[in-house]
Design an enzyme around this catalytic site. Structure first.
Site, PDB file in Angstrom:
ATOM      1  N   ASP A  13       0.805  -1.229   0.000  1.00 45.99           N
ATOM      2  CA  ASP A  13       0.000   0.000   0.000  1.00 45.99           C
ATOM      3  C   ASP A  13       0.837   1.278   0.000  1.00 45.99           C
ATOM      4  O   ASP A  13       0.495   2.258   0.667  1.00 45.99           O
ATOM      5  CB  ASP A  13      -0.966   0.018   1.199  1.00 45.99           C
ATOM      6  CG  ASP A  13      -2.048  -1.044   1.091  1.00 45.99           C
ATOM      7  OD1 ASP A  13      -2.427  -1.385  -0.042  1.00 45.99           O
ATOM      8  OD2 ASP A  13      -2.504  -1.542   2.143  1.00 45.99           O
ATOM      9  N   THR A  17       1.172   0.465  -7.836  1.00 47.36           N
ATOM     10  CA  THR A  17       0.354   0.511  -9.047  1.00 47.36           C
ATOM     11  C   THR A  17       0.190   1.939  -9.554  1.00 47.36           C
ATOM     12  O   THR A  17       0.196   2.179 -10.766  1.00 47.36           O
ATOM     13  CB  THR A  17      -1.019  -0.130  -8.798  1.00 47.36           C
ATOM     14  OG1 THR A  17      -0.833  -1.475  -8.341  1.00 47.36           O
ATOM     15  CG2 THR A  17      -1.855  -0.158 -10.070  1.00 47.36           C
ATOM     16  N   VAL A  18       0.059   2.888  -8.650  1.00 49.20           N
ATOM     17  CA  VAL A  18      -0.018   4.298  -9.048  1.00 49.20           C
ATOM     18  C   VAL A  18       1.256   4.691  -9.790  1.00 49.20           C
ATOM     19  O   VAL A  18       1.210   5.289 -10.879  1.00 49.20           O
ATOM     20  CB  VAL A  18      -0.234   5.198  -7.812  1.00 49.20           C
ATOM     21  CG1 VAL A  18      -0.036   6.670  -8.181  1.00 49.20           C
ATOM     22  CG2 VAL A  18      -1.629   4.991  -7.238  1.00 49.20           C
ATOM     23  N   LYS A  38       1.942  -8.115 -14.036  1.00 49.52           N
ATOM     24  CA  LYS A  38       1.754  -8.323 -12.595  1.00 49.52           C
ATOM     25  C   LYS A  38       1.778  -9.835 -12.369  1.00 49.52           C
ATOM     26  O   LYS A  38       0.728 -10.495 -12.388  1.00 49.52           O
ATOM     27  CB  LYS A  38       0.423  -7.712 -12.153  1.00 49.52           C
ATOM     28  CG  LYS A  38       0.084  -7.872 -10.677  1.00 49.52           C
ATOM     29  CD  LYS A  38       0.706  -6.805  -9.831  1.00 49.52           C
ATOM     30  CE  LYS A  38       0.161  -6.864  -8.392  1.00 49.52           C
ATOM     31  NZ  LYS A  38       0.839  -5.895  -7.513  1.00 49.52           N
ATOM     32  N   GLY A 117       5.704  -5.795  -8.635  1.00 46.19           N
ATOM     33  CA  GLY A 117       5.756  -6.784  -7.567  1.00 46.19           C
ATOM     34  C   GLY A 117       4.496  -6.791  -6.727  1.00 46.19           C
ATOM     35  O   GLY A 117       3.495  -6.141  -7.035  1.00 46.19           O
ATOM     36  N   GLY A 119       3.399  -6.507  -2.522  1.00 48.12           N
ATOM     37  CA  GLY A 119       3.896  -6.227  -1.185  1.00 48.12           C
ATOM     38  C   GLY A 119       5.272  -5.593  -1.206  1.00 48.12           C
ATOM     39  O   GLY A 119       5.612  -4.824  -2.097  1.00 48.12           O
ATOM     40  N   TYR A 206      -0.358  13.670  -3.579  1.00 47.48           N
ATOM     41  CA  TYR A 206      -1.558  12.967  -3.113  1.00 47.48           C
ATOM     42  C   TYR A 206      -2.730  13.355  -4.009  1.00 47.48           C
ATOM     43  O   TYR A 206      -3.079  14.529  -4.132  1.00 47.48           O
ATOM     44  CB  TYR A 206      -1.872  13.321  -1.664  1.00 47.48           C
ATOM     45  CG  TYR A 206      -3.146  12.668  -1.174  1.00 47.48           C
ATOM     46  CD1 TYR A 206      -3.149  11.339  -0.784  1.00 47.48           C
ATOM     47  CD2 TYR A 206      -4.344  13.384  -1.130  1.00 47.48           C
ATOM     48  CE1 TYR A 206      -4.313  10.723  -0.358  1.00 47.48           C
ATOM     49  CE2 TYR A 206      -5.516  12.779  -0.702  1.00 47.48           C
ATOM     50  CZ  TYR A 206      -5.493  11.446  -0.319  1.00 47.48           C
ATOM     51  OH  TYR A 206      -6.650  10.837   0.102  1.00 47.48           O
TER      52      TYR A 206
END
Length: 227
Positions: A13, A17-18, A38, A117, A119, A206
């Site tokens: 997290d 991906t972002v 992925k 990847g 995690g 953000y």
């Protein structure tokens, strides 16, 4: 120019991906044929077409080449937990040779393959193996995504240290602001720029629902193209 590279995160997290989407968009803007890959994803939804992971779907859409979902994400595990736990519960064996065959095929099809990847760096994929072992076998250059929040400095420096200890080349890093309230942001970035022995590819601010946005403008891919 490298033909494939691996996106690692300082933790789960942190915005892999972002950052992956941003890099794919920036590479696509350069006119390159790209594939987002992925290999292993934990946390998937059942659809009429089969199990689908939302992060893998974002990679599929962000790439310039249209390939089948199963080629983007060969191991789509249902449970949103560590891949080795999900695989065990779902009676799935994650095989390095499958990951390598897909990667080799992707390299033949495209100019560059982004491999995301799961995690953090040492995430297990079985009781004995980690995804990082496969990355070592493939000798993939690594881009590190740092989720800017309290504690990220230690996580980033430790992850960069072990990546290099594993004999891999850290070719860049991306700062992703996961918490808009994080204090001393500029000082954190300064420290990362000073201590990480790799170029900063960009800073992603953000942004709510960032995975749905155009993010390529935040990334400079020239260090990747010249690696």
């Amino acid at each position: 120019m490298i033909d494939a590279f691996f996106i690692a995160g300082t933790d789960t997290d942190v915005g892999k991906t972002v950052a992956s989407k941003a890099i794919l968009q920036a590479l696509g803007a350069k006119g390159l044929n790209t594939i987002g890959y992925k290999p292993v994803a934990a946390g998937s939804d059942k659809t009429a077409e089969g199990w689908r992971n939302s992060d893998a779907l974002h990679l599929q859409k962000a790439a310039t080449l249209d390939i089948a979902y199963d080629d983007v994400n060969p191991y789509a595990l249902e449970l949103p937990t560590s891949p080795h736990i999900a695989a065990k519960h779902e009676h799935v064996e994650i095989k390095y040779e499958v990951l390598s065959e897909k990667l080799a095929h992707h390299k033949e099809q495209s100019d560059i393959v982004l491999v995301e990847g799961a995690g953090g760096w040492r995430v297990p994929v079985s009781d004995t193996d980690s995804l990082s072992t496969w990355v070592q076998q493939e000798q993939l250059p690594v881009v590190l995504v740092v989720g800017i929040k309290l504690g990220c400095l230690s996580h980033a420096l430790l992850t960069a240290e072990i990546i290099k200890a594993d004999g891999l080349n850290l070719v860049g890093w991306v700062a992703n602001r996961v918490n808009p309230g994080t204090e001393h942001y500029a000082e954190i970035i300064d420290m990362l720029e000073d201590r990480l022995d790799a170029p900063k590819l960009g800073e992603i601010p953000y942004i709510p629902s960032a995975k749905r946005k155009d993010l390529g403008k935040f990334i400079n891919v020239e260090p990747l193209l010249n690696a």
